[in-house]
Design a protein around this motif. Sequence first.
Motif, PDB file in Angstrom:
ATOM      1  N   ALA A   1       0.759  -1.230  -0.186  1.00  0.00           N
ATOM      2  CA  ALA A   1      -0.027   0.269  -0.028  1.00  0.00           C
ATOM      3  C   ALA A   1       0.723   1.228  -0.065  1.00  0.00           C
ATOM      4  CB  ALA A   1      -0.966   0.065   1.165  1.00  0.00           C
ATOM      5  N   ARG A   2       2.022   1.179   0.553  1.00  0.00           N
ATOM      6  CA  ARG A   2       2.869   2.191   0.544  1.00  0.00           C
ATOM      7  C   ARG A   2       3.618   2.557  -0.640  1.00  0.00           C
ATOM      8  NH1 ARG A   2       7.149   1.443   5.150  1.00  0.00           N
ATOM      9  NH2 ARG A   2       8.108   3.257   4.198  1.00  0.00           N
ATOM     10  N   TRP A   3       3.574   1.785  -1.694  1.00  0.00           N
ATOM     11  CA  TRP A   3       4.389   1.933  -3.092  1.00  0.00           C
ATOM     12  C   TRP A   3       3.647   2.382  -4.231  1.00  0.00           C
ATOM     13  CZ3 TRP A   3       7.249  -3.477  -3.206  1.00  0.00           C
ATOM     14  CH2 TRP A   3       8.141  -3.557  -2.118  1.00  0.00           C
ATOM     15  N   ASN A   4       2.952   3.232  -3.819  1.00  0.00           N
ATOM     16  CA  ASN A   4       1.832   3.489  -4.975  1.00  0.00           C
ATOM     17  C   ASN A   4       2.458   4.130  -6.317  1.00  0.00           C
ATOM     18  OD1 ASN A   4       2.600   6.015  -3.925  1.00  0.00           O
ATOM     19  ND2 ASN A   4       0.528   6.803  -3.454  1.00  0.00           N
ATOM     20  N   GLY A   5       3.877   4.288  -6.205  1.00  0.00           N
ATOM     21  CA  GLY A   5       4.798   4.986  -7.183  1.00  0.00           C
ATOM     22  C   GLY A   5       5.235   4.066  -8.061  1.00  0.00           C
ATOM     23  N   ILE A   6       5.145   2.768  -7.561  1.00  0.00           N
ATOM     24  CA  ILE A   6       6.180   1.532  -8.197  1.00  0.00           C
ATOM     25  C   ILE A   6       5.556   1.256  -9.851  1.00  0.00           C
ATOM     26  CG2 ILE A   6       4.846  -0.390  -7.294  1.00  0.00           C
ATOM     27  CD1 ILE A   6       7.709  -1.596  -6.996  1.00  0.00           C
ATOM     28  N   THR A   7       6.595   1.132 -10.649  1.00  0.00           N
ATOM     29  CA  THR A   7       5.908   0.795 -11.924  1.00  0.00           C
ATOM     30  C   THR A   7       6.420  -0.878 -12.509  1.00  0.00           C
ATOM     31  OG1 THR A   7       8.090   1.535 -13.004  1.00  0.00           O
ATOM     32  CG2 THR A   7       6.267   3.037 -12.715  1.00  0.00           C
ATOM     33  N   THR A   8       7.273  -1.231 -11.648  1.00  0.00           N
ATOM     34  CA  THR A   8       7.809  -2.515 -12.308  1.00  0.00           C
ATOM     35  C   THR A   8       8.029  -3.553 -10.948  1.00  0.00           C
ATOM     36  OG1 THR A   8       8.906  -1.550 -14.075  1.00  0.00           O
ATOM     37  CG2 THR A   8       9.503  -3.845 -13.326  1.00  0.00           C
ATOM     38  N   LEU A   9       7.492  -4.639 -10.602  1.00  0.00           N
ATOM     39  CA  LEU A   9       7.528  -5.583  -9.943  1.00  0.00           C
ATOM     40  C   LEU A   9       7.930  -7.028 -10.327  1.00  0.00           C
ATOM     41  CD1 LEU A   9       7.260  -6.305  -6.754  1.00  0.00           C
ATOM     42  CD2 LEU A   9       5.034  -6.756  -7.151  1.00  0.00           C
ATOM     43  N   ASN A  10       9.019  -7.370 -10.061  1.00  0.00           N
ATOM     44  CA  ASN A  10       9.489  -8.853 -10.692  1.00  0.00           C
ATOM     45  C   ASN A  10       9.870  -9.631  -9.513  1.00  0.00           C
ATOM     46  OD1 ASN A  10      10.095 -10.854 -12.024  1.00  0.00           O
ATOM     47  ND2 ASN A  10      11.252  -9.736 -13.793  1.00  0.00           N
ATOM     48  N   LEU A  11       9.301 -10.600  -9.087  1.00  0.00           N
ATOM     49  CA  LEU A  11       9.607 -11.574  -7.979  1.00  0.00           C
ATOM     50  C   LEU A  11       9.658 -13.142  -8.698  1.00  0.00           C
ATOM     51  CD1 LEU A  11       7.361 -10.371  -4.971  1.00  0.00           C
ATOM     52  CD2 LEU A  11       9.564  -9.588  -5.731  1.00  0.00           C
ATOM     53  N   ALA A  12       9.698 -13.146  -9.834  1.00  0.00           N
ATOM     54  CA  ALA A  12       9.772 -14.673 -10.628  1.00  0.00           C
ATOM     55  C   ALA A  12      10.996 -15.258 -10.102  1.00  0.00           C
ATOM     56  CB  ALA A  12       9.653 -14.303 -12.048  1.00  0.00           C
ATOM     57  N   GLU A  13      10.410 -16.606 -10.502  1.00  0.00           N
ATOM     58  CA  GLU A  13      11.663 -17.716 -10.177  1.00  0.00           C
ATOM     59  C   GLU A  13      12.204 -17.791  -8.801  1.00  0.00           C
ATOM     60  OE1 GLU A  13      13.720 -19.160 -13.730  1.00  0.00           O
ATOM     61  OE2 GLU A  13      12.756 -17.604 -15.270  1.00  0.00           O
ATOM     62  N   ASN A  14      11.498 -17.596  -7.802  1.00  0.00           N
ATOM     63  CA  ASN A  14      11.958 -17.939  -6.415  1.00  0.00           C
ATOM     64  C   ASN A  14      11.129 -19.264  -5.908  1.00  0.00           C
ATOM     65  OD1 ASN A  14      13.988 -15.707  -5.501  1.00  0.00           O
ATOM     66  ND2 ASN A  14      12.449 -14.480  -6.681  1.00  0.00           N
ATOM     67  N   ASN A  15      10.801 -19.250  -4.670  1.00  0.00           N
ATOM     68  CA  ASN A  15      10.232 -20.136  -3.899  1.00  0.00           C
ATOM     69  C   ASN A  15       9.278 -19.478  -2.958  1.00  0.00           C
ATOM     70  OD1 ASN A  15       9.614 -23.025  -3.415  1.00  0.00           O
ATOM     71  ND2 ASN A  15      10.997 -23.061  -1.847  1.00  0.00           N
ATOM     72  N   LEU A  16       8.683 -18.630  -3.327  1.00  0.00           N
ATOM     73  CA  LEU A  16       7.663 -17.777  -2.563  1.00  0.00           C
ATOM     74  C   LEU A  16       6.405 -18.672  -2.777  1.00  0.00           C
ATOM     75  CD1 LEU A  16       8.483 -14.105  -4.037  1.00  0.00           C
ATOM     76  CD2 LEU A  16       9.203 -15.235  -1.801  1.00  0.00           C
ATOM     77  N   SER A  17       5.633 -18.564  -1.523  1.00  0.00           N
ATOM     78  CA  SER A  17       4.468 -19.332  -1.427  1.00  0.00           C
ATOM     79  C   SER A  17       3.379 -18.359  -0.825  1.00  0.00           C
ATOM     80  CB  SER A  17       4.649 -20.608  -0.403  1.00  0.00           C
ATOM     81  OG  SER A  17       5.397 -20.241   0.792  1.00  0.00           O
ATOM     82  N   GLY A  18       2.106 -19.227  -0.500  1.00  0.00           N
ATOM     83  CA  GLY A  18       1.191 -18.368  -0.040  1.00  0.00           C
ATOM     84  C   GLY A  18       0.392 -17.837  -1.077  1.00  0.00           C
TER      85      GLY A  18
END
Length: 852
Positions: A479-496
Amino acid sequence: MSGQKYSIDLLLVIFLALVFLLEKPTEANVIIRCKESERQAVLDFNQCLAAVNGSDTGISSWGSEDDNGDCCTWIGVGCSVSTGHVVKLDLLGLIGNVTGTISTSLLELRYLSYLDLSFNDFNGYPIPEFIGSLRELTNLFFSESQFSGSIPSQLGNLSRLVTLDLSSNQLTGSIPESFRNLVALRELSLKANLLDGGIPKSLWNICSLHSLNLRSNNLGGDVFGFLRSTSLCTTYSLEELELSENQFTGSVPNEITKLSSLRVLSLRYNRLNGTISQDIGQLSNISTLELPGNSFDEVVLSEAHFSNLSNLRKLDLSDSSLALKFNSDWIPPFQLHVIYLRSCKLGPRFPQWIRSQDMPYEIDLSASGISDSIPTWFWNTSSLVNNLNLSFNQISGSLPHNCSFRVSENKCCICGPFIDLSSNNLTGPLPQLPIVSVSLNLSKNKFFGSITSICDTDLIGLLDLSNNLFSGVIPNCFARWNGITTLNLAENNLSGSIPRSIGSLTNLRMVSLRSNNLSVRFPSSLWKCFMLKFLDLSDNKLSGNIPEWIGEFSLLIFLSLRTNQFRGSMPHQLCELSHLQILDLSLNKISGTIPQCLNNFTSMAQNVNLSRTIEHAVSRKLDPNSNFYDLNYVDEAQLTWKGMKQKYAKILGLLLVIDLSSNKLTGKIPEQLTSLRGLVALNLSRNILTGKIPRKIGQLRQLQTLDLSRNKFSGSIPPSLSELTFLGSLDLSYNYLSGKIPTGSQLQLFDPSSFSHNHGLCGPPVTPNCSESVEKPQGQPGRYQDDFDEFRKWFYAGMGFGFAVGFWGFCGPVLFKRSWRHSYFRFLDNVKDWLYLAFLLHKARLERRIQA
């Protein structure tokens, strides 16, 4: 009496003198008004102009009743305070822009010395030749004004001209030879035009020339050939030489020392080759040296090339195939602010000379062959850097355990807003991030652990943590990142699940969560991110239906939901994604029919100019004094191409792909699909599609790969399929196709396996001709064969897993636990004794029965 009379006369004389002086007009209280002829000339000039888009630029007030007829009070008009003549016309300072033509009425302004028409729109007209008749001009600015055509030679008549700026237009042709007459010229800028030819030799004879900017044209020739002449006085006066982005050739010769006053030398992205003389190190006044994007193959720069460059502040040698070989104890004579050495050969050790640089604020050592760890001293240097790029090396090790990315921390090691450490071998947990970060790229490393520390930063640009070993959940703090344009968390082992707060990122252009273990449903809050152009949620465990509101992403170019557990039908709202170039819904459980409105994919249906990459701006340097930099992010995706998984980035924008394979789609292929004339790849394999292959499929002229295998298509192969001359991969196997394979220049080149397991197909390449009997397969494997193959795969996998669990579950404790091993063998002894005793008893009993 005579003395008294004398006093009265003296007072009278003084009084009359004072009255005379008070009544005499002075230069200070005389109101100098502009000449009526010049006022009318300015009004006539105004009549040929109009405000762009109807905006009020200020020139609409020229000639109004409020100005009392004095043009010297008009916006953008300047007059001489002594004569009232118009000496200045400056349209750059207007509120808005104007369009139109330049009136010849300017010739009436005979005393005009300053003319600035920059940043306006003159509709592609040529620069008027009569401008050369304004002989009093000392400053002429026509930059970015939409002029075209050649530069009029008459401009050479302006012998008093000090500054000439014609940059950022569409000017063509060569630089006029008449410019040799501009004997007072100090600054000449012709950058960002379409000029060709060479630099006139006479230009180097302008002894007053201090700055020459010819950047971004098509000029060529030997860049330093003029230095061979001994009579060119410009070599002693020239301070700034900007020739970047042209076609200049040649090497950097020994004569470079003639440019003794040079402060800026920029030859970026030309065709320079050959050698770089060590004498370049004698240019003691130079502060900016830029040679990137040339071809100095096998050229090695040593300490001698920099021996006397004590004023050097910016060094850019990127992408020029240069090698820098310095002694490990070398201390440079300069203190650099900007170090750009991308793709230079610096490694394998980390360059030690950087340790002596006290105040660098930009460092780019990317792709420079460094395979060392980062020395501890570097973290003290990097704490001052705004832009740090060490990507695409083989840097190993971990960041210091007490390293922080925060200025407020005592152990801040990387504090700048632009950090790129991607594509290395760095390891360890995620450091504490900067309080404010524009771009943070740690992708393609071996960082591990949780990513919850991202909640402590305000991101206003890019976060790329892809291709690491991060685990745990994605924190719900977007919610505090309203200015971000690019989010890449690919190819990890994140769950949930995907956090609901992702819907707060209303400026998002790109989201990639590919290849994690994310589950639950499609994040409903994502519909608020209507600016998305790139969405990749592939290779996860997401389930549910594809939401109908996905059609709200009107700017979407790339959509991949492959390898998830989505069910239901394809929502017809997908057809509202008119800019879509890549649609990948493969390997899900989607059912129903293919929507008939896919022809609404305008980017696939019409001939549009496509960029090679799918990219977007992360930041822009709008203010030369700001800490922002021009930064574009190139999106990367994984696609199945010709049966193989491949990653694409540099040509992703040229791929127009629809992949709906490995689902449960039924019905026919809609005829509207054949109107997607730009389609490059179509994969509908492993579904339950029926009917005939559309007869107009040959309209897909750009098609390079087509896979319709393992469906229930029937009928013959349409003749138009043989017209697909770019087709390099074809699979029609495991269907109910029959008849003769159409002849042409393409289909007969494919392997027979492309047509296998159909009913009655004949002709090359399956059989020599159709007169021979065609062996029909016993039954149609189709999806049942797939199901059996799937069952067999899981059966053998389960059997192997069960054997391993059973074996090690029993033998493991016996092998590694002594008490269990002794108990086990005592048990075996007891069993053996019991069996032996039971055998003897049964034997005795049997003998008694026999004797009886």
